[in-house]
Design a protein around this motif. Structure first.
Motif, mmCIF file in Angstrom:
data_model
loop_
_atom_site.group_PDB
_atom_site.id
_atom_site.type_symbol
_atom_site.label_atom_id
_atom_site.label_comp_id
_atom_site.label_asym_id
_atom_site.label_seq_id
_atom_site.Cartn_x
_atom_site.Cartn_y
_atom_site.Cartn_z
ATOM 1 N N ALA A 20 40.791 20.515 -14.977
ATOM 2 C CA ALA A 20 42.177 20.774 -15.366
ATOM 3 C C ALA A 20 42.927 21.434 -14.214
ATOM 4 O O ALA A 20 44.076 21.075 -13.909
ATOM 5 N N ALA A 21 42.274 22.392 -13.543
ATOM 6 C CA ALA A 21 42.893 23.038 -12.382
ATOM 7 C C ALA A 21 43.023 22.059 -11.216
ATOM 8 O O ALA A 21 44.021 22.074 -10.481
ATOM 9 N N TYR A 22 42.031 21.224 -11.038
ATOM 10 C CA TYR A 22 42.052 20.201 -9.990
ATOM 11 C C TYR A 22 43.255 19.279 -10.170
ATOM 12 O O TYR A 22 43.978 18.975 -9.215
ATOM 13 N N ASP A 23 43.483 18.833 -11.404
ATOM 14 C CA ASP A 23 44.602 17.927 -11.661
ATOM 15 C C ASP A 23 45.935 18.609 -11.369
ATOM 16 O O ASP A 23 46.867 17.973 -10.858
ATOM 17 N N ARG A 24 46.030 19.903 -11.679
ATOM 18 C CA ARG A 24 47.271 20.626 -11.348
ATOM 19 C C ARG A 24 47.448 20.707 -9.838
ATOM 20 O O ARG A 24 48.560 20.581 -9.318
ATOM 21 N N ALA A 25 46.348 20.911 -9.103
ATOM 22 C CA ALA A 25 46.438 20.976 -7.639
ATOM 23 C C ALA A 25 46.897 19.647 -7.058
ATOM 24 O O ALA A 25 47.670 19.609 -6.094
ATOM 25 N N MET A 26 46.456 18.550 -7.635
ATOM 26 C CA MET A 26 46.834 17.236 -7.117
ATOM 27 C C MET A 26 48.317 16.937 -7.327
ATOM 28 O O MET A 26 48.860 16.023 -6.703
ATOM 29 N N GLU A 27 48.987 17.707 -8.160
ATOM 30 C CA GLU A 27 50.433 17.540 -8.325
ATOM 31 C C GLU A 27 51.198 17.988 -7.079
ATOM 32 O O GLU A 27 52.395 17.708 -6.953
ATOM 33 N N LEU A 195 44.835 31.935 2.133
ATOM 34 C CA LEU A 195 45.394 33.136 1.515
ATOM 35 C C LEU A 195 46.889 33.014 1.257
ATOM 36 O O LEU A 195 47.440 33.775 0.462
ATOM 37 N N SER A 196 47.542 32.091 1.925
ATOM 38 C CA SER A 196 48.970 31.879 1.663
ATOM 39 C C SER A 196 49.231 30.483 1.098
ATOM 40 O O SER A 196 50.382 30.055 1.017
ATOM 41 N N ALA A 197 48.180 29.779 0.716
ATOM 42 C CA ALA A 197 48.324 28.441 0.143
ATOM 43 C C ALA A 197 48.871 28.538 -1.277
ATOM 44 O O ALA A 197 48.778 29.594 -1.927
ATOM 45 N N PRO A 198 49.447 27.453 -1.788
ATOM 46 C CA PRO A 198 49.925 27.475 -3.176
ATOM 47 C C PRO A 198 48.802 27.851 -4.134
ATOM 48 O O PRO A 198 47.655 27.411 -3.965
ATOM 49 N N PRO A 199 49.109 28.646 -5.140
ATOM 50 C CA PRO A 199 48.048 29.060 -6.075
ATOM 51 C C PRO A 199 47.385 27.877 -6.764
ATOM 52 O O PRO A 199 46.200 27.950 -7.117
ATOM 53 N N GLU A 200 48.128 26.759 -6.951
ATOM 54 C CA GLU A 200 47.516 25.588 -7.575
ATOM 55 C C GLU A 200 46.353 25.058 -6.747
ATOM 56 O O GLU A 200 45.385 24.529 -7.296
ATOM 57 N N MET A 201 46.455 25.172 -5.418
ATOM 58 C CA MET A 201 45.386 24.665 -4.560
ATOM 59 C C MET A 201 44.183 25.601 -4.552
ATOM 60 O O MET A 201 43.041 25.167 -4.402
ATOM 61 N N ILE A 202 44.444 26.897 -4.729
ATOM 62 C CA ILE A 202 43.365 27.887 -4.669
ATOM 63 C C ILE A 202 42.585 27.952 -5.971
ATOM 64 O O ILE A 202 41.382 28.220 -5.972
ATOM 65 N N ALA A 203 43.230 27.691 -7.094
ATOM 66 C CA ALA A 203 42.562 27.854 -8.393
ATOM 67 C C ALA A 203 41.267 27.050 -8.505
ATOM 68 O O ALA A 203 40.242 27.604 -8.936
ATOM 69 N N PRO A 204 41.236 25.758 -8.119
ATOM 70 C CA PRO A 204 39.951 25.035 -8.218
ATOM 71 C C PRO A 204 38.864 25.634 -7.320
ATOM 72 O O PRO A 204 37.690 25.655 -7.698
#
Length: 298
Positions: A20-27, A195-204
């Motif tokens: 689910a987090a991966y799919d959000r990151a791919m957005e 550390l400064s990447a979008p949180p969507e990318m860090i969550a997975p």
């Protein structure tokens, strides 16, 4: 070089939460994109596709523990005139599902070659970061038949991994636990763009650290001089001046001395994740390099 056991999530619930987090990151990618699953001898490999139907393809390989969203700053630029394929490495957390261990260089070249064949890709411009850079160079050494060029970015396998790389990884983990407002400053100090990447990318990434096993892989095997001399493709090597994985000056000297006709450069104000830290520069270098490789084949 590779994980010595089949990568897996601890349970179905952990995998579902990660995906689910991966799919959000791919957005983070521009749209529209297509998702493909390719069956290989080593498992099911998941691939994201973006861009036009025609043109020589660009294939992207992410680094250790990463996934396809890590290339989001490159997709629109590379995909303007080329179909772009980003592969979830078989033994990293993502949508690929591993069923057999690819134990060595030949096996890793084999599963990647099976993906290329299944997708009917030829004249491939193969780029990879870190471990993905090792995979790209490994393909150029062991199975170059479908490749038009190779572009390893701060790749493994060029020199011995320095002790500071492990300190860098630990520092990055602590940095991710710091308050969000502090992370960009810590990222600049540590040359760690995560550390400064979008949180969507860090969550997975954070979820996989807790629920994907095995969580580490050995350092990438160092290529021999003979292997690097055997590369006969147009090759672009970009190294981060502040890389934690490589000592950039000796790495530059080694690839320049051994890979015939290589274009190699140290990227200033960049660490190991240079595609995230200097995306415009990396995109420009890749596009000019690919354009030259296309023109040279005509």
């Amino acid at each position: 070089m590779t994980r010595t056991a089949i990568g897996h999530f601890t349970d179905d619930g952990a995998r579902a939460t990660f995906l689910a987090a991966y799919d959000r990151a791919m957005e983070l990618w521009p749209g529209p994109r297509e998702e493909l699953d390719v069956e290989t001898s080593y498992g099911t490999v998941h691939v994201h596709r973006y861009g036009p139907a025609t043109g020589e393809p660009v294939v992207l390989l992410h680094g250790h523990a990463g996934h396809a969203s890590n290339w989001y700053p490159q997709i629109a630029a590379l995909g303007e005139h080329h179909p772009v394929y980003a592969i979830d490495t078989l033994d990293d957390p993502g949508r690929s599902v591993q069923r057999a261990v690819a134990a060595g260089s030949a096996e890793n070249a084999a599963w990647l070659g099976e993906v290329f064949a299944a997708l009917d890709l030829d004249r491939i411009h193969l780029a990879g970061l870190s471990y993905g850079g090792w995979l790209a160079l490994n393909q150029a050494v062991h199975a170059p038949e479908r490749l038009a060029s190779v572009a390893p970015l701060d790749p493994g396998g060029i020199g011995k991994v320095p002790a500071r790389f492990y300190a860098h990884m630990i520092g990055g983990l602590f940095g991710l636990l710091a308050p969000r407002r502090w992370r960009p400053t810590l990222g600049r100090l540590l040359a760690n763009p995560a550390l400064s990447a979008p949180p969507e990318m860090i969550a997975p990434l954070m979820l996989a650290m807790r629920s994907y096993k095995p969580s580490t892989r050995p350092a990438a095997r160092r290529f021999t001089d003979e292997e690097l001399r055997s590369v006969r493709l147009p090759t672009l090597v970009l190294l981060g001046r502040r890389s934690a994985l490589l000592r950039p000056a000796p790495a530059l000297a080694r690839v320049t001395a051994l890979i015939p006709g290589v274009r190699a450069e140290i990227v200033e104000r960049a660490g190991h994740g240079l595609n995230l830290e200097r995306p415009d520069l990396v995109n420009d270098h890749l596009l000019r390099f690919i354009s030259g490789a296309v023109s040279g084949a005509r």
